[in-house]
Design a protein around this motif. Structure first.
Motif, mmCIF file in Angstrom:
data_model
loop_
_atom_site.group_PDB
_atom_site.id
_atom_site.type_symbol
_atom_site.label_atom_id
_atom_site.label_comp_id
_atom_site.label_asym_id
_atom_site.label_seq_id
_atom_site.Cartn_x
_atom_site.Cartn_y
_atom_site.Cartn_z
ATOM 1 N N LEU A 14 -59.681 -134.815 9.348
ATOM 2 C CA LEU A 14 -60.266 -133.847 9.752
ATOM 3 C C LEU A 14 -60.493 -133.065 8.562
ATOM 4 N N GLU A 15 -60.163 -133.419 7.244
ATOM 5 C CA GLU A 15 -60.513 -132.638 5.981
ATOM 6 C C GLU A 15 -61.156 -133.565 5.052
ATOM 7 N N GLN A 16 -61.822 -134.844 5.595
ATOM 8 C CA GLN A 16 -62.454 -135.437 4.794
ATOM 9 C C GLN A 16 -64.004 -135.527 5.180
ATOM 10 N N VAL A 17 -64.753 -135.929 3.918
ATOM 11 C CA VAL A 17 -66.402 -135.963 4.217
ATOM 12 C C VAL A 17 -66.754 -137.056 4.788
ATOM 13 N N ALA A 18 -67.636 -136.865 5.854
ATOM 14 C CA ALA A 18 -68.024 -138.410 6.621
ATOM 15 C C ALA A 18 -69.120 -138.892 5.992
ATOM 16 N N SER A 19 -69.344 -140.283 6.078
ATOM 17 C CA SER A 19 -70.207 -141.171 5.559
ATOM 18 C C SER A 19 -71.539 -141.005 6.320
ATOM 19 N N PRO A 20 -72.763 -141.213 5.655
ATOM 20 C CA PRO A 20 -74.056 -141.117 6.485
ATOM 21 C C PRO A 20 -74.028 -142.528 7.529
ATOM 22 N N VAL A 21 -74.832 -142.271 8.409
ATOM 23 C CA VAL A 21 -74.704 -143.171 9.622
ATOM 24 C C VAL A 21 -76.068 -143.602 9.861
ATOM 25 N N GLN A 138 -67.405 -129.647 10.210
ATOM 26 C CA GLN A 138 -66.320 -130.782 10.257
ATOM 27 C C GLN A 138 -66.931 -132.151 9.728
ATOM 28 N N ILE A 139 -68.136 -132.524 9.668
ATOM 29 C CA ILE A 139 -68.433 -133.739 9.081
ATOM 30 C C ILE A 139 -68.382 -133.433 7.600
ATOM 31 N N ASN A 140 -68.378 -132.537 6.939
ATOM 32 C CA ASN A 140 -68.197 -131.977 5.634
ATOM 33 C C ASN A 140 -67.068 -131.694 5.248
ATOM 34 N N GLY A 141 -65.763 -132.096 6.151
ATOM 35 C CA GLY A 141 -64.483 -131.994 5.900
ATOM 36 C C GLY A 141 -63.835 -130.646 6.157
ATOM 37 N N ILE A 142 -64.499 -129.650 6.518
ATOM 38 C CA ILE A 142 -63.977 -128.481 6.674
ATOM 39 C C ILE A 142 -63.587 -127.947 8.133
ATOM 40 N N PHE A 143 -62.372 -128.186 8.294
ATOM 41 C CA PHE A 143 -61.765 -127.753 9.521
ATOM 42 C C PHE A 143 -62.018 -126.414 9.949
ATOM 43 N N TRP A 144 -62.299 -125.845 11.185
ATOM 44 C CA TRP A 144 -62.702 -124.613 11.469
ATOM 45 C C TRP A 144 -61.756 -123.605 11.044
ATOM 46 N N ILE A 145 -60.593 -123.849 10.985
ATOM 47 C CA ILE A 145 -59.721 -122.794 10.759
ATOM 48 C C ILE A 145 -59.786 -122.389 9.223
ATOM 49 N N ARG A 146 -60.275 -123.131 8.383
ATOM 50 C CA ARG A 146 -60.584 -122.975 7.158
ATOM 51 C C ARG A 146 -61.460 -121.806 6.683
ATOM 52 N N ARG A 147 -62.327 -121.205 7.998
ATOM 53 C CA ARG A 147 -63.388 -120.425 7.922
ATOM 54 C C ARG A 147 -62.479 -118.910 8.271
ATOM 55 N N LEU A 148 -61.103 -118.972 8.710
ATOM 56 C CA LEU A 148 -60.656 -117.639 8.979
ATOM 57 C C LEU A 148 -59.840 -117.007 7.771
ATOM 58 N N SER A 149 -59.486 -115.889 7.806
ATOM 59 C CA SER A 149 -58.837 -115.062 6.796
ATOM 60 C C SER A 149 -57.286 -115.823 6.701
#
Length: 181
Positions: A14-21, A138-149
């Motif tokens: 959930l914190e890894q960058v995904a590869s092109p498809v 998410q596909i850039n490895g940024i799980f949504w809770i990282r957008r929270l304070s």
């Protein structure tokens, strides 16, 4: 089509960058349909291959209120966003039962590849803009809770830990398959 097992927070995928498809590959089309079926069963309105532990840049979205039907985005990227923002509740199929308000740009423009291999750009606002930003994060490895304070994230993590403990103590098994990929 199949319902795929979902990974749960805090899985490292959930914190890894995904590869092109390859958007034109038959396997990508099958995966997109499996993701849609999985998302509907979860239930959710947006999902990435990463939620199933498949590290590919594939996003599916189906907003029941817009009449558009399911959307499939291969290799999406945000190429523009507005300065105006909106705050809406967000959550994840990989962190069920937890939601919190997140502030994001109100409008975006997204470039992606269609299943036929052509490049496309779409403008989005409202809920679709939110979903695109959430899933592209998410596909850039940024799980949504990282957008929270930090304070709000700590509260969300405590609620999630309590929810998981309560389910474990009650012997509640999720009716949805999970995975430890």
């Amino acid at each position: 089509m199949a319902i795929l097992p979902l990974i749960r927070f805090p899985h490292p995928c959930l914190e890894q960058v995904a590869s092109p498809v390859d958007a034109t590959a038959a396997a990508t089309g099958r995966l997109a349909h499996d993701l849609l079926e999985t998302m509907h069963a979860a239930p959710g309105i947006g999902m990435t291959a990463c939620h199933a532990g498949i590290m590919q840049r594939l996003v599916v979205i189906d907003l029941p209120t817009d009449g558009h039907g399911p959307r499939i985005y291969a290799n999406p990227e945000i190429i523009w966003n507005s300065t105006e923002t909106a705050t809406r509740e967000e959550g994840s199929v990989s962190m069920p039962g937890i939601h919190a308000p997140v502030t994001r740009p109100e409008r975006v423009r997204v470039r992606y590849t269609r299943p036929d291999g052509t490049q496309a750009e779409d403008a989005a606002d409202g809920l679709l803009a939110l979903c695109l930003q959430h899933e592209i994060d998410q596909i850039n490895g940024i799980f949504w809770i990282r957008r929270l304070s930090r304070l709000r994230r700590d509260r969300v993590l405590k609620r999630y830990a309590k929810l998981e403990r309560d389910h474990a103590m009650a012997g509640v098994q999720s009716t949805f398959p999970s995975s430890s990929i």
